[in-house]
Enzyme design. Sequence first.
Site, PDB file in Angstrom:
ATOM      1  N   ASP A   1       0.829  -1.209   0.000  1.00 45.61           N
ATOM      2  CA  ASP A   1       0.000   0.000   0.000  1.00 45.61           C
ATOM      3  C   ASP A   1       0.864   1.260   0.000  1.00 45.61           C
ATOM      4  O   ASP A   1       1.988   1.245   0.493  1.00 45.61           O
ATOM      5  CB  ASP A   1      -0.915  -0.026   1.237  1.00 45.61           C
ATOM      6  CG  ASP A   1      -2.097   0.913   1.088  1.00 45.61           C
ATOM      7  OD1 ASP A   1      -2.302   1.444  -0.021  1.00 45.61           O
ATOM      8  OD2 ASP A   1      -2.808   1.127   2.079  1.00 45.61           O
TER       9      ASP A   1
ATOM     10  N   HIS B   1       3.025   3.013  -8.782  1.00 46.66           N
ATOM     11  CA  HIS B   1       2.915   1.560  -8.985  1.00 46.66           C
ATOM     12  C   HIS B   1       4.191   1.016  -9.633  1.00 46.66           C
ATOM     13  O   HIS B   1       4.663  -0.065  -9.284  1.00 46.66           O
ATOM     14  CB  HIS B   1       1.699   1.233  -9.856  1.00 46.66           C
ATOM     15  CG  HIS B   1       0.395   1.620  -9.221  1.00 46.66           C
ATOM     16  ND1 HIS B   1       0.085   1.301  -7.917  1.00 46.66           N
ATOM     17  CD2 HIS B   1      -0.681   2.308  -9.697  1.00 46.66           C
ATOM     18  CE1 HIS B   1      -1.122   1.774  -7.626  1.00 46.66           C
ATOM     19  NE2 HIS B   1      -1.597   2.398  -8.678  1.00 46.66           N
TER      20      HIS B   1
ATOM     21  N   LEU C   1      10.952 -20.648  -3.129  1.00 47.25           N
ATOM     22  CA  LEU C   1       9.851 -19.765  -2.711  1.00 47.25           C
ATOM     23  C   LEU C   1       8.640 -19.885  -3.639  1.00 47.25           C
ATOM     24  O   LEU C   1       8.795 -19.901  -4.858  1.00 47.25           O
ATOM     25  CB  LEU C   1      10.367 -18.313  -2.752  1.00 47.25           C
ATOM     26  CG  LEU C   1       9.332 -17.207  -2.559  1.00 47.25           C
ATOM     27  CD1 LEU C   1       8.974 -17.069  -1.079  1.00 47.25           C
ATOM     28  CD2 LEU C   1       9.842 -15.864  -3.084  1.00 47.25           C
TER      29      LEU C   1
HETATM   30  C1  FPP Z   1      -1.957   0.022  -3.305  1.00 47.55           C
HETATM   31  O1  FPP Z   1      -1.471   1.345  -3.325  1.00 47.55           O
HETATM   32  C2  FPP Z   1      -1.375  -0.734  -4.400  1.00 47.55           C
HETATM   33  C3  FPP Z   1      -2.093  -1.378  -5.372  1.00 47.55           C
HETATM   34  C4  FPP Z   1      -3.558  -1.377  -5.390  1.00 47.55           C
HETATM   35  C5  FPP Z   1      -1.428  -2.071  -6.473  1.00 47.55           C
HETATM   36  C6  FPP Z   1      -0.156  -2.802  -6.153  1.00 47.55           C
HETATM   37  C7  FPP Z   1       0.527  -3.127  -7.409  1.00 47.55           C
HETATM   38  C8  FPP Z   1       1.842  -3.024  -7.664  1.00 47.55           C
HETATM   39  C9  FPP Z   1       2.835  -2.680  -6.621  1.00 47.55           C
HETATM   40  C10 FPP Z   1       2.398  -3.245  -9.034  1.00 47.55           C
HETATM   41  C11 FPP Z   1       1.735  -4.222  -9.968  1.00 47.55           C
HETATM   42  C12 FPP Z   1       1.801  -5.632  -9.500  1.00 47.55           C
HETATM   43  C13 FPP Z   1       2.622  -6.598  -9.964  1.00 47.55           C
HETATM   44  C14 FPP Z   1       2.507  -7.940  -9.380  1.00 47.55           C
HETATM   45  C15 FPP Z   1       3.647  -6.397 -10.985  1.00 47.55           C
HETATM   46  P1  FPP Z   1      -2.510   2.527  -3.570  1.00 47.55           P
HETATM   47  O2  FPP Z   1      -2.588   2.769  -5.026  1.00 47.55           O
HETATM   48  O3  FPP Z   1      -3.827   2.199  -2.942  1.00 47.55           O
HETATM   49  O4  FPP Z   1      -1.806   3.688  -2.815  1.00 47.55           O
HETATM   50  P2  FPP Z   1      -2.536   4.883  -2.047  1.00 47.55           P
HETATM   51  O5  FPP Z   1      -3.348   4.268  -0.934  1.00 47.55           O
HETATM   52  O6  FPP Z   1      -1.394   5.687  -1.529  1.00 47.55           O
HETATM   53  O7  FPP Z   1      -3.375   5.615  -3.047  1.00 47.55           O
END
Ligand code: FPP
Length: 252
Positions: free
Chosen positions: A31, A48, A142
Amino acid sequence: MFFFKRSKKKHQEDLHIDLDNVPEHIAIIMDGNGRWAKAKGLPRTMGHKAGVETIRNIVKDCSNIGIKYLTLYAFSTENWKRPKDEVNALMELLVTYLRQEFEELNRNNVIINNIGDISMLPKRCREELDSAYERTKNNTGLTLNLALNYGGRKEILDAVNGLVDDIKDGKLQCTKVTEDILERYLYTKDMPDPDIIIRPSGEQRLSNFLLWQCAYSEFWYSNINWPDFTKEDLHKAIWDYQHRDRRFGGIK
Ligand code: FPP
């Protein structure tokens, strides 16, 4: 015994994580990508993208220190509510990650698995995921579980519906459902429950993640946004975990 010296001046402390007692299963709610990007005046998708770098580092480290399962919450059943551009960017990052990292992950004996209902993902994502799994399923290191279109409630409902179908089709004979039977229908079938759930970015909630499996998981929160989360932060979480008293409802 692993010796790790934290470099950040503010936290001058030596951490020893016991390599003979690492959690078997670590689950992470990645997050804070959006906030990380906003703080830098960048579009959310850059957060991201930076988050994928963290994935690379954390997967590598988990593999090195002998973690058996790492589950990453990459896309929830609720994340479809995000703007289409962001959803598309996330799907694209998934494909790029699988293509770019495949060789190294395979060389490191990693099984590239996914949990969730991937039938709703774009075809190219499903194909990459299926192919990555097929080509790594016989590895013995893993298991990397990418949780995609994952929701804990949906997982439980899917399990119950699968079980009901099997009873109707005569494939399963049972008059009472037990925990063991239900677990056979979860996406995490044959996997141990997570020992620790890590959530960076300061939020302290589960957000529909592994609802069944986290009954006795330890929780670990940190204010660091996922793109800034380092191997040292992971070791801090593991160190904390190793100093907790897990009683599973019993007494010692
Ligand atoms: C949450 O941060 C994150 C996500 C919903 C997406 C996580 C995905 C990745 C890290 C990359 C793609 C995945 C792979 C497996 C390559 P948020 O967007 O909710 O952050 P915020 O709460 O600060 O807005």
